[in-house]
Design a protein around this motif. Structure first.
Motif, PDB file in Angstrom:
ATOM      1  N   PHE A  12       0.822  -1.203   0.000  1.00  0.00           N
ATOM      2  CA  PHE A  12       0.000   0.000   0.000  1.00  0.00           C
ATOM      3  C   PHE A  12       0.864   1.264   0.000  1.00  0.00           C
ATOM      4  CE2 PHE A  12      -2.038   3.196   2.810  1.00  0.00           C
ATOM      5  CZ  PHE A  12      -3.044   3.607   1.951  1.00  0.00           C
ATOM      6  N   ILE A  34      -9.120   1.714  -2.234  1.00  0.00           N
ATOM      7  CA  ILE A  34      -8.764   1.364  -0.849  1.00  0.00           C
ATOM      8  C   ILE A  34      -9.345   2.381   0.117  1.00  0.00           C
ATOM      9  CG2 ILE A  34      -6.851   1.219   0.797  1.00  0.00           C
ATOM     10  CD1 ILE A  34      -5.193  -0.041  -1.494  1.00  0.00           C
ATOM     11  N   GLN A  37     -13.159   2.318   0.562  1.00  0.00           N
ATOM     12  CA  GLN A  37     -13.659   1.196   1.355  1.00  0.00           C
ATOM     13  C   GLN A  37     -13.278   1.311   2.830  1.00  0.00           C
ATOM     14  OE1 GLN A  37     -15.708  -1.275   0.297  1.00  0.00           O
ATOM     15  NE2 GLN A  37     -15.766  -0.115  -1.593  1.00  0.00           N
ATOM     16  N   TYR A  38     -12.200   2.010   3.125  1.00  0.00           N
ATOM     17  CA  TYR A  38     -11.698   2.054   4.496  1.00  0.00           C
ATOM     18  C   TYR A  38     -12.116   3.311   5.258  1.00  0.00           C
ATOM     19  CZ  TYR A  38      -8.542   1.642   8.428  1.00  0.00           C
ATOM     20  OH  TYR A  38      -8.036   1.550   9.689  1.00  0.00           O
ATOM     21  N   TYR A  53     -12.892  -4.137   7.475  1.00  0.00           N
ATOM     22  CA  TYR A  53     -11.666  -3.972   6.692  1.00  0.00           C
ATOM     23  C   TYR A  53     -11.611  -4.921   5.505  1.00  0.00           C
ATOM     24  CZ  TYR A  53      -6.662  -3.323   5.896  1.00  0.00           C
ATOM     25  OH  TYR A  53      -5.463  -3.059   5.348  1.00  0.00           O
ATOM     26  N   THR A  56     -11.417  -3.875   1.767  1.00  0.00           N
ATOM     27  CA  THR A  56     -10.194  -3.292   1.222  1.00  0.00           C
ATOM     28  C   THR A  56      -9.207  -4.348   0.737  1.00  0.00           C
ATOM     29  OG1 THR A  56      -9.074  -3.215   3.360  1.00  0.00           O
ATOM     30  CG2 THR A  56     -10.353  -1.277   2.735  1.00  0.00           C
ATOM     31  N   PHE A  59      -8.296  -4.834  -3.009  1.00  0.00           N
ATOM     32  CA  PHE A  59      -7.507  -3.725  -3.549  1.00  0.00           C
ATOM     33  C   PHE A  59      -6.081  -3.748  -3.005  1.00  0.00           C
ATOM     34  CE2 PHE A  59     -11.980  -2.452  -3.606  1.00  0.00           C
ATOM     35  CZ  PHE A  59     -12.141  -2.406  -4.975  1.00  0.00           C
ATOM     36  N   LEU A  60      -5.905  -4.221  -1.773  1.00  0.00           N
ATOM     37  CA  LEU A  60      -4.555  -4.425  -1.258  1.00  0.00           C
ATOM     38  C   LEU A  60      -3.847  -5.506  -2.073  1.00  0.00           C
ATOM     39  CD1 LEU A  60      -5.045  -4.305   2.614  1.00  0.00           C
ATOM     40  CD2 LEU A  60      -4.056  -2.552   1.136  1.00  0.00           C
TER      41      LEU A  60
END
Length: 123
Positions: A12, A34, A37-38, A53, A56, A59-60
């Motif tokens: 990230f 990210i 979503q977070y 979490y 995310t 995407f991570l």
């Protein structure tokens, strides 16, 4: 999978660096995804659980794949490092699968192999 979560967390920050250094729209999209979503869960005053979490994580993984691709391209031993990371990820998946899938396992298995930190709670 700890390799995916921690690797994704490290990736990230590398994605942030490359997104702004290279002005890469794909990486900026991953960062926006990210954060979108977070961030909503960060501003909620009540206790946030791990499942908040989870959105995310894909995407991570995109960020992790990008970083591993860059390592493979730029480093002489990059291909071997990517293969090593994939093997570690597979081993950790096999190790953690019984507890994450809800299988009944011996407490000794959890205490011996899965509880790496005292704060990790498995019920």
């Amino acid at each position: 999978n700890p390799a995916v979560w921690w690797g994704g967390f490290i990736a990230f920050f590398l994605v942030i660096y490359d997104a702004f250094k290279l002005r890469d729209r794909k990486l900026i999209f991953v960062l926006i995804a990210i954060f979108s979503q977070y961030i909503p869960w960060v501003i909620i005053p009540r206790l946030t659980f791990i499942y908040h979490y989870f959105a995310t994580v894909p995407f991570l993984i995109f960020g992790l794949v990008y970083v591993l691709g860059e390592v493979r391209k730029r480093w002489a031993f990059g291909k071997e490092l990517v293969i090593f990371f994939a093997i570690i990820t597979l081993i950790l998946f096999v190790l953690f699968y019984p507890i994450l899938s809800g299988m009944i396992v011996e407490r000794a298995y959890v205490e011996t192999y899965l509880r790496w930190f005292p704060c990790w709670v498995f019920h």
